[in-house]
Design a protein around this motif. Structure first.
Motif, PDB file in Angstrom:
ATOM      1  N   GLU A  31       0.834  -1.205   0.000  1.00  8.23           N
ATOM      2  CA  GLU A  31       0.000   0.000   0.000  1.00  8.23           C
ATOM      3  C   GLU A  31       0.869   1.256   0.000  1.00  8.23           C
ATOM      4  OE1 GLU A  31      -3.497   2.129   2.724  1.00  8.23           O
ATOM      5  OE2 GLU A  31      -2.651   0.185   3.300  1.00  8.23           O
TER       6      GLU A  31
ATOM      7  N   LYS B 207       3.974   1.505  -1.103  1.00 13.59           N
ATOM      8  CA  LYS B 207       4.662   1.617  -2.393  1.00 13.59           C
ATOM      9  C   LYS B 207       3.718   2.122  -3.477  1.00 13.59           C
ATOM     10  CE  LYS B 207       6.424  -2.638  -2.086  1.00 13.59           C
ATOM     11  NZ  LYS B 207       7.197  -3.856  -2.407  1.00 13.59           N
ATOM     12  N   THR B 208       2.487   1.628  -3.470  1.00 13.97           N
ATOM     13  CA  THR B 208       1.502   2.072  -4.462  1.00 13.97           C
ATOM     14  C   THR B 208       1.178   3.550  -4.284  1.00 13.97           C
ATOM     15  OG1 THR B 208       0.517  -0.132  -4.534  1.00 13.97           O
ATOM     16  CG2 THR B 208      -0.831   1.699  -5.351  1.00 13.97           C
ATOM     17  N   HIS B 209       0.981   3.964  -3.033  1.00 16.16           N
ATOM     18  CA  HIS B 209       0.681   5.378  -2.761  1.00 16.16           C
ATOM     19  C   HIS B 209       1.816   6.270  -3.222  1.00 16.16           C
ATOM     20  CE1 HIS B 209      -0.840   8.913  -0.683  1.00 16.16           C
ATOM     21  NE2 HIS B 209       0.365   9.069  -0.135  1.00 16.16           N
ATOM     22  N   HIS B 210       3.071   5.854  -2.971  1.00 16.10           N
ATOM     23  CA  HIS B 210       4.218   6.661  -3.392  1.00 16.10           C
ATOM     24  C   HIS B 210       4.294   6.770  -4.905  1.00 16.10           C
ATOM     25  CE1 HIS B 210       8.220   8.380  -3.415  1.00 16.10           C
ATOM     26  NE2 HIS B 210       8.613   7.428  -4.244  1.00 16.10           N
ATOM     27  N   GLU B 211       4.045   5.667  -5.610  1.00 21.49           N
ATOM     28  CA  GLU B 211       4.077   5.689  -7.072  1.00 21.49           C
ATOM     29  C   GLU B 211       3.001   6.619  -7.627  1.00 21.49           C
ATOM     30  OE1 GLU B 211       3.617   1.651  -8.188  1.00 21.49           O
ATOM     31  OE2 GLU B 211       5.637   1.041  -7.569  1.00 21.49           O
ATOM     32  N   GLN B 212       1.804   6.563  -7.036  1.00 18.32           N
ATOM     33  CA  GLN B 212       0.725   7.439  -7.485  1.00 18.32           C
ATOM     34  C   GLN B 212       1.065   8.904  -7.233  1.00 18.32           C
ATOM     35  OE1 GLN B 212      -2.623   5.888  -5.302  1.00 18.32           O
ATOM     36  NE2 GLN B 212      -3.090   4.313  -6.824  1.00 18.32           N
ATOM     37  N   GLN B 213       1.612   9.191  -6.053  1.00 18.25           N
ATOM     38  CA  GLN B 213       1.963  10.571  -5.718  1.00 18.25           C
ATOM     39  C   GLN B 213       3.066  11.084  -6.626  1.00 18.25           C
ATOM     40  OE1 GLN B 213       0.220  12.272  -3.327  1.00 18.25           O
ATOM     41  NE2 GLN B 213       1.279  14.061  -4.161  1.00 18.25           N
ATOM     42  N   THR B 214       4.042  10.227  -6.940  1.00 13.82           N
ATOM     43  CA  THR B 214       5.123  10.621  -7.842  1.00 13.82           C
ATOM     44  C   THR B 214       4.585  10.921  -9.240  1.00 13.82           C
ATOM     45  OG1 THR B 214       6.685   9.229  -6.608  1.00 13.82           O
ATOM     46  CG2 THR B 214       7.329   9.904  -8.834  1.00 13.82           C
ATOM     47  N   SER B 215       3.662  10.098  -9.711  1.00 11.20           N
ATOM     48  CA  SER B 215       3.067  10.311 -11.032  1.00 11.20           C
ATOM     49  C   SER B 215       2.278  11.610 -11.079  1.00 11.20           C
ATOM     50  CB  SER B 215       2.143   9.140 -11.392  1.00 11.20           C
ATOM     51  OG  SER B 215       2.858   7.933 -11.442  1.00 11.20           O
ATOM     52  N   ILE B 216       1.522  11.893 -10.027  1.00 16.34           N
ATOM     53  CA  ILE B 216       0.733  13.128  -9.977  1.00 16.34           C
ATOM     54  C   ILE B 216       1.645  14.344  -9.967  1.00 16.34           C
ATOM     55  CG2 ILE B 216      -0.804  14.502  -8.514  1.00 16.34           C
ATOM     56  CD1 ILE B 216      -2.082  11.843  -7.614  1.00 16.34           C
ATOM     57  N   ASN B 217       2.709  14.294  -9.158  1.00 10.54           N
ATOM     58  CA  ASN B 217       3.636  15.422  -9.092  1.00 10.54           C
ATOM     59  C   ASN B 217       4.326  15.650 -10.430  1.00 10.54           C
ATOM     60  OD1 ASN B 217       3.029  15.825  -6.408  1.00 10.54           O
ATOM     61  ND2 ASN B 217       4.787  14.670  -5.644  1.00 10.54           N
TER      62      ASN B 217
END
Length: 410
Positions: free
Chosen positions: A379, A381-391
């Protein structure tokens, strides 16, 4: 018959006399205890089985801001209102002796009757005034010590900031001399210049450590955790220390599996932890000694171990090893110019990562420092990947009318 009756009466009189003497002795002992407690400089409060106050000395009146006549006979929680941060701490909690001991210590905030708050050191002792169900509460006002500690932190922070500016200039000029004029200097002058640069670097590290201590004391030191492959950090730091270990003819070994789960960590701060622990291991291990860094997967966390074959640490010094400005006395401090804050900073950083750190050592057999870091969940790792993509998306689109304010889109 009369003789037996006389003996019986005599025995009764003896028993009554013993009881009277015993009661008198018990009363005298109890009175002496009360007088001793009443004369204590520390605030002393006795609470009975019903959790009501039965004794309240003059010092307790001063620190709690309430007269003894208004406190005695009242429930203890009605008179003594303790808090840990903003959370109320009732008597049933701070007088809990589940650990089997007869004394407990706490540092809490006491709210007085007029609403003022003060930091106190609280000690609860069982078996008071000859009654096993009584508890003695002693209070010591530590607000003055806290204020003094804050003044020390302010001074250290100010001094460190003031030293940083001239030190930056000295380092800059020394580096320019080395870059442009070293070729024109003889070997002696080159050696002096090198020592100057090394000394300024050491001083800069000391200033950074003092500023870190100041931030920790004010809860201003932050970590930005993210899923991290710890192998990358460890390999780089191992390579940076390898040359120093070879110079000292030390056997420097890294034991790390080819695959490790990612951890939740701040790369820069965790790098500080490794640098401090490995640097200490190299410093306190004699030439020809062994230093081993081992990483182990413990499923929900990684365990990191830094082991050396140095002189070891005395048993009595281990409990204070991670406190501010503490340095081990004796041969270990010979030639060491450390400030005694490295391990304190290291412990603070590890705990900010929800990890644990400890040390084991035996004199003459070396020391082992161990700490843990939590493994990143799917969870996280997924949240970090999503946040990185949004940024990344917002950064690209920023030139097309999307404005970023505090990580939100306007």
């Amino acid at each position: 018959m009369l003789f037996l009756l006389a003996i019986f009466i005599a025995i009764i009189l003896v028993i009554i006399t013993v009881i009277i003497i015993n009661n008198g002795y018990t009363h005298a002992v109890k009175k002496a205890q009360e007088n001793i407690i009443a004369s204590l400089n520390e605030s002393a409060i006795v609470v009975n089985k019903q959790q009501k106050i039965i004794f309240f000395n003059a010092s307790a009146e001063n620190i709690a801001g309430i007269a003894a006549k208004n406190a005695i006979g009242k429930p203890v929680d009605e008179i003594l209102k303790f808090f840990n941060n903003q959370t109320a701490v009732p008597y049933s909690l701070y007088s809990d002796f589940k650990n089997g001991g007869k004394k407990l210590n706490n540092t809490l905030t006491l709210q007085k009757e007029n609403g003022d708050k003060t930091q106190i050191s609280l000690t609860v002792t069982k078996d008071t005034l000859g009654a096993k169900d009584h508890c003695l509460i002693t209070l010591l006002d530590t607000s003055g010590e806290k204020q003094l500690e804050e003044m020390k932190v302010d001074f250290v922070s100010m001094a460190a900031h003031e030293l940083r500016t001239p030190l930056t200039a000295i380092r800059g000029y020394a580096s320019l001399l080395q870059m442009h004029y070293a070729a024109n200097l003889d070997e002696s002058a080159k050696e002096l210049l090198t020592r100057l640069i090394v000394s300024t670097t050491n001083l800069a590290n000391l200033i950074d450590n003092l500023l870190s201590v100041s931030r920790i004391e004010r809860n201003n030191l932050t970590v930005e955790v993210k899923p991290l492959d710890l192998r990358i950090i460890v390999k780089d730091i191992y390579a940076s220390f390898k040359q120093e270990a070879q110079t000292r003819k030390q056997n420097f070994v890294l034991n790390m599996p080819d695959e490790l789960p990612m951890v939740m960590a701040d790369p820069f701060r965790i790098g500080q932890v490794f640098i401090n622990l490995i640097g200490n291991a190299l410093t306190y291990t004699p030439n020809g000694g062994n230093i081993t860094v081992t990483l182990t997967d413990r499923k929900d966390h990684l365990e990191i171990k830094v082991q050396d074959s140095g002189e070891g640490i005395p048993k009595e010094a281990l409990p204070r090893l991670f406190t501010k400005f503490f340095r081990v006395s004796g041969s270990l401090e010979q030639g060491s110019k450390g400030s005694g804050v490295g391990l304190y900073i290291t412990k603070s950083i590890v705990e900010m990562h929800q990890g644990k750190i400890w040390a084991e050592s035996t004199l003459g057999q070396g020391s082992t420092f161990m700490f843990t870091l939590p493994v990143a969940t799917e969870e996280q790792k997924t949240h970090h990947e999503q946040q990185t993509s949004i940024n990344a998306f917002l950064t690209v689109k920023n030139g097309q009318g999307i404005i970023i304010r505090n990580n939100s889109v306007a």
